[in-house]
Write a protein that holds these residues in place. Structure first.
Motif, mmCIF file in Angstrom:
data_model
loop_
_atom_site.group_PDB
_atom_site.id
_atom_site.type_symbol
_atom_site.label_atom_id
_atom_site.label_comp_id
_atom_site.label_asym_id
_atom_site.label_seq_id
_atom_site.Cartn_x
_atom_site.Cartn_y
_atom_site.Cartn_z
ATOM 1 N N THR A 8 0.613 -1.117 0.199
ATOM 2 C CA THR A 8 -0.219 0.265 0.024
ATOM 3 C C THR A 8 0.667 1.552 0.361
ATOM 4 N N GLN A 9 1.654 1.034 0.235
ATOM 5 C CA GLN A 9 3.235 2.445 0.643
ATOM 6 C C GLN A 9 4.201 2.819 -0.929
ATOM 7 N N ARG A 10 3.365 2.728 -1.885
ATOM 8 C CA ARG A 10 3.774 3.375 -3.001
ATOM 9 C C ARG A 10 4.050 4.470 -3.965
ATOM 10 N N GLY A 11 4.296 5.592 -2.347
ATOM 11 C CA GLY A 11 4.173 6.494 -2.866
ATOM 12 C C GLY A 11 3.296 7.977 -3.511
ATOM 13 N N MET A 12 3.260 8.434 -5.039
ATOM 14 C CA MET A 12 2.014 8.725 -5.417
ATOM 15 C C MET A 12 1.181 7.868 -6.258
ATOM 16 N N THR A 13 0.403 8.665 -6.250
ATOM 17 C CA THR A 13 -0.222 7.769 -7.329
ATOM 18 C C THR A 13 -0.725 8.502 -9.032
ATOM 19 N N LEU A 14 -1.810 7.654 -9.726
ATOM 20 C CA LEU A 14 -1.372 7.951 -11.203
ATOM 21 C C LEU A 14 -2.162 9.619 -10.655
ATOM 22 N N THR A 15 -3.614 9.787 -9.935
ATOM 23 C CA THR A 15 -4.755 11.143 -9.987
ATOM 24 C C THR A 15 -3.182 12.001 -9.451
ATOM 25 N N SER A 16 -2.539 11.672 -8.603
ATOM 26 C CA SER A 16 -1.437 12.554 -7.918
ATOM 27 C C SER A 16 -0.711 13.112 -8.829
ATOM 28 N N PHE A 17 -0.070 11.576 -9.893
ATOM 29 C CA PHE A 17 1.612 11.728 -10.547
ATOM 30 C C PHE A 17 0.878 12.943 -11.818
ATOM 31 N N LEU A 18 -0.834 13.076 -12.628
ATOM 32 C CA LEU A 18 -1.711 14.085 -13.162
ATOM 33 C C LEU A 18 -1.607 15.176 -13.008
ATOM 34 N N ALA A 19 -1.418 15.313 -12.093
ATOM 35 C CA ALA A 19 -2.170 16.793 -11.138
ATOM 36 C C ALA A 19 -0.912 17.543 -10.701
ATOM 37 N N VAL A 20 0.394 16.666 -10.337
ATOM 38 C CA VAL A 20 1.573 16.980 -10.595
ATOM 39 C C VAL A 20 1.807 18.437 -12.325
ATOM 40 N N LEU A 21 1.602 16.741 -12.694
ATOM 41 C CA LEU A 21 1.958 17.102 -13.839
ATOM 42 C C LEU A 21 1.433 18.704 -14.820
ATOM 43 N N ILE A 22 -0.254 18.189 -14.831
ATOM 44 C CA ILE A 22 -0.617 19.291 -15.057
ATOM 45 C C ILE A 22 -0.594 20.546 -14.570
ATOM 46 N N VAL A 23 0.575 20.799 -13.385
ATOM 47 C CA VAL A 23 0.566 23.021 -12.393
ATOM 48 C C VAL A 23 1.660 22.643 -12.931
ATOM 49 N N VAL A 24 2.466 21.750 -13.593
ATOM 50 C CA VAL A 24 4.221 22.063 -13.849
ATOM 51 C C VAL A 24 3.553 22.502 -15.196
ATOM 52 N N ALA A 25 3.010 21.643 -15.952
ATOM 53 C CA ALA A 25 2.689 22.158 -17.578
ATOM 54 C C ALA A 25 2.354 23.301 -17.600
ATOM 55 N N PHE A 26 0.920 23.636 -16.509
ATOM 56 C CA PHE A 26 0.803 25.688 -16.962
ATOM 57 C C PHE A 26 1.817 25.810 -16.876
ATOM 58 N N GLY A 27 2.637 25.999 -15.792
ATOM 59 C CA GLY A 27 3.724 26.671 -15.409
ATOM 60 C C GLY A 27 4.197 27.122 -15.945
ATOM 61 N N LEU A 28 5.029 26.353 -16.731
ATOM 62 C CA LEU A 28 6.190 26.442 -17.804
ATOM 63 C C LEU A 28 5.627 26.914 -18.833
#
Length: 129
Positions: A8-28
């Motif tokens: 159960t302790q795998r770190g980031m889920t796919l959803t949270s990874f996508l959320a971070v990716l979207i925020v970073v892409a918007f910043g860029l």
């Protein structure tokens, strides 16, 4: 049971990874929109500082100084600064040159980013900053 806890302790889920990716892409994306505005402002500042080093610039007519300014500026290419944005005030020993302009870039849909740039430079007889 210990194996179950480790799974159960795998770190980031796919959803949270996508959320971070979207925020970073918007910043860029926003950065890509803002970078040319600031690059142009830097060109304006460089042209003004270069003018301040021009010998006898304090004795020149404003039209001549403006002409020299735009010659320096168009080497770097600027699309937003127009002659109407350049003003001169008489000071002791020369001119105080002011450049005020606005840059508007489309961001997303009907949202725009607006940059207001205001710069001034003393141009004196000595031709030094």
């Amino acid at each position: 049971n210990a194996m179950k806890t480790m799974n159960t302790q795998r770190g980031m889920t796919l959803t949270s990874f996508l959320a971070v990716l979207i925020v970073v892409a918007f910043g860029l994306y926003v950065g890509m929109k803002l970078f040319p505005m600031y690059q142009e402002y830097y060109s304006v500042r460089s042209a003004m500082k270069s003018l301040a080093k021009e010998p006898g610039v304090g004795n020149m007519e404003p039209a001549r100084v403006q002409d020299l300014f735009f010659k320096r500026l168009y080497i770097n290419y600027s699309e937003n600064v127009k002659p109407a944005n350049v003003k001169f005030d008489r000071i002791d020993g020369g001119w105080n040159m002011k450049v005020n302009y606005e840059v508007r870039r489309e961001l997303i849909g009907n949202l725009d980013v607006v940059g207001k740039f205001d710069s001034n430079q003393e141009l004196t007889l000595a031709g030094v900053d």
